[in-house]
Design a protein around this motif. Structure first.
Motif, PDB file in Angstrom:
ATOM      1  N   VAL A   1       0.836  -1.203   0.000  1.00  0.00           N
ATOM      2  CA  VAL A   1       0.000   0.000   0.000  1.00  0.00           C
ATOM      3  C   VAL A   1       0.873   1.257   0.000  1.00  0.00           C
ATOM      4  O   VAL A   1       0.543   2.252  -0.656  1.00  0.00           O
ATOM      5  N   THR A   2       1.998   1.206   0.677  1.00  0.00           N
ATOM      6  CA  THR A   2       2.905   2.356   0.687  1.00  0.00           C
ATOM      7  C   THR A   2       3.518   2.568  -0.692  1.00  0.00           C
ATOM      8  O   THR A   2       3.558   3.697  -1.203  1.00  0.00           O
ATOM      9  N   ALA A   3       3.985   1.500  -1.318  1.00  0.00           N
ATOM     10  CA  ALA A   3       4.582   1.624  -2.653  1.00  0.00           C
ATOM     11  C   ALA A   3       3.547   2.049  -3.686  1.00  0.00           C
ATOM     12  O   ALA A   3       3.835   2.864  -4.567  1.00  0.00           O
TER      13      ALA A   3
ATOM     14  N   THR B   1      -3.749  -0.903  -4.831  1.00  0.00           N
ATOM     15  CA  THR B   1      -3.570   0.477  -4.376  1.00  0.00           C
ATOM     16  C   THR B   1      -3.417   1.429  -5.555  1.00  0.00           C
ATOM     17  O   THR B   1      -3.896   2.572  -5.506  1.00  0.00           O
ATOM     18  N   PHE B   2      -2.756   0.978  -6.624  1.00  0.00           N
ATOM     19  CA  PHE B   2      -2.621   1.826  -7.816  1.00  0.00           C
ATOM     20  C   PHE B   2      -3.993   2.278  -8.308  1.00  0.00           C
ATOM     21  O   PHE B   2      -4.216   3.455  -8.592  1.00  0.00           O
ATOM     22  N   SER B   3      -4.919   1.324  -8.426  1.00  0.00           N
ATOM     23  CA  SER B   3      -6.240   1.689  -8.946  1.00  0.00           C
ATOM     24  C   SER B   3      -7.037   2.511  -7.935  1.00  0.00           C
ATOM     25  O   SER B   3      -7.748   3.436  -8.311  1.00  0.00           O
ATOM     26  N   LEU B   4      -6.914   2.190  -6.658  1.00  0.00           N
ATOM     27  CA  LEU B   4      -7.670   2.931  -5.648  1.00  0.00           C
ATOM     28  C   LEU B   4      -7.148   4.350  -5.448  1.00  0.00           C
ATOM     29  O   LEU B   4      -7.917   5.257  -5.132  1.00  0.00           O
TER      30      LEU B   4
ATOM     31  N   ARG C   1      -8.897   7.160  -7.277  1.00  0.00           N
ATOM     32  CA  ARG C   1     -10.336   7.370  -7.055  1.00  0.00           C
ATOM     33  C   ARG C   1     -10.609   8.715  -6.376  1.00  0.00           C
ATOM     34  O   ARG C   1      -9.734   9.309  -5.747  1.00  0.00           O
ATOM     35  N   GLU C   2     -11.860   9.139  -6.457  1.00  0.00           N
ATOM     36  CA  GLU C   2     -12.252  10.463  -5.970  1.00  0.00           C
ATOM     37  C   GLU C   2     -12.115  10.593  -4.455  1.00  0.00           C
ATOM     38  O   GLU C   2     -11.775  11.670  -3.951  1.00  0.00           O
ATOM     39  N   PHE C   3     -12.396   9.524  -3.716  1.00  0.00           N
ATOM     40  CA  PHE C   3     -12.349   9.647  -2.259  1.00  0.00           C
ATOM     41  C   PHE C   3     -10.933   9.927  -1.759  1.00  0.00           C
ATOM     42  O   PHE C   3     -10.756  10.573  -0.720  1.00  0.00           O
ATOM     43  N   VAL C   4      -9.919   9.467  -2.485  1.00  0.00           N
ATOM     44  CA  VAL C   4      -8.537   9.774  -2.111  1.00  0.00           C
ATOM     45  C   VAL C   4      -8.230  11.236  -2.420  1.00  0.00           C
ATOM     46  O   VAL C   4      -7.618  11.945  -1.604  1.00  0.00           O
ATOM     47  N   ASP C   5      -8.685  11.708  -3.593  1.00  0.00           N
ATOM     48  CA  ASP C   5      -8.494  13.121  -3.934  1.00  0.00           C
ATOM     49  C   ASP C   5      -9.233  14.025  -2.950  1.00  0.00           C
ATOM     50  O   ASP C   5      -8.720  15.077  -2.552  1.00  0.00           O
ATOM     51  N   ALA C   6     -10.422  13.602  -2.535  1.00  0.00           N
ATOM     52  CA  ALA C   6     -11.198  14.400  -1.584  1.00  0.00           C
ATOM     53  C   ALA C   6     -10.492  14.478  -0.233  1.00  0.00           C
ATOM     54  O   ALA C   6     -10.438  15.547   0.390  1.00  0.00           O
TER      55      ALA C   6
ATOM     56  N   PRO D   1      -8.343   0.227   4.428  1.00  0.00           N
ATOM     57  CA  PRO D   1      -9.632  -0.462   4.597  1.00  0.00           C
ATOM     58  C   PRO D   1     -10.238  -0.965   3.287  1.00  0.00           C
ATOM     59  O   PRO D   1     -10.975  -1.944   3.274  1.00  0.00           O
ATOM     60  N   ASN D   2      -9.907  -0.301   2.183  1.00  0.00           N
ATOM     61  CA  ASN D   2     -10.480  -0.696   0.899  1.00  0.00           C
ATOM     62  C   ASN D   2      -9.742  -1.847   0.228  1.00  0.00           C
ATOM     63  O   ASN D   2     -10.236  -2.382  -0.767  1.00  0.00           O
TER      64      ASN D   2
END
Length: 193
Positions: A24-26, A87-90, A93-98, A116-117
């Motif tokens: 997830v960190t990478a 993690t690349f695809s997630l 997503r908008e929730f990360v940008d938000a 969590p996702n």
């Protein structure tokens, strides 16, 4: 069953936690950290794990601790690769940008938004990884390179010398091992779908 299940659970927990943290960190930070991590994962996955297990077992013995460390080290790259891809695809997503737009730190985004996702894909792979650890330990036990304790692989190997007259000696532990592995694979497939 106890040594195989203990080994499977411990390795799955340790490798899953460490591999998830690395992946997830990478996958989120990208850049130099991701490049170095990807190269390390590729090297680790390309190296034959069975050769490493046999070499280290011959050097350090066959205690449960040695096997837990060995199986964990050979399992971490697979978890990291799966989590990194998810993690690349997630991370797009908008929730990360938000969350980033609201001032969340990278650590908070990693811990509260991304991790969590990706729990469900990791949990799905963990059940299959658990089954793979049992298979690997059983294979090593069958050729006499596993734990000092009695395991399914050792019971199967003990019965092969007299399999014509007493086939049940090998068949019973092989069936129990097969059903255990099948059950964990079916649970992993169910979680994935």
């Amino acid at each position: 069953a106890r040594p195989a299940l203990l080994l499977g659970v411990t390795v799955t927990l340790f490798a899953g936690i460490v591999g998830t943290a690395v992946g997830v960190t990478a996958g989120y930070l990208r850049g130099a950290f991701d490049a170095v991590t990807s190269i390390a994962i590729d090297i680790a996955l390309a190296f034959p794990g069975l050769v490493l297990l046999i070499a280290v077992r011959a050097t350090f013995g066959n205690s449960m601790t040695v096997f837990i460390i060995l199986f964990s080290l050979t399992s971490i790259p697979a978890y990291a690769r799966i989590v990194r891809g998810a993690t690349f695809s997630l991370s797009e997503r908008e929730f990360v940008d938000a969350a980033a737009g609201m001032g969340a730190t990278k650590r908070r985004i990693l811990a509260r938004e991304l991790t969590p996702n990706i729990v469900l894909p990791v949990l799905s792979f963990a059940f299959i990884g658990f089954a793979l650890v049992i298979v690997a330990e059983g294979g090593l036990a069958f050729i006499g390179l596993s734990l000092d304790q009695i395991t399914w692989g050792q019971l199967i190997a003990d019965g092969t010398g007299d399999i014509n007259k007493h086939g049940h000696v090998s068949l019973i532990p092989a069936t129990v091992m097969f059903l255990t592995i099948l059950a964990f694979n079916l649970v992993g497939d169910g979680l994935r779908s």
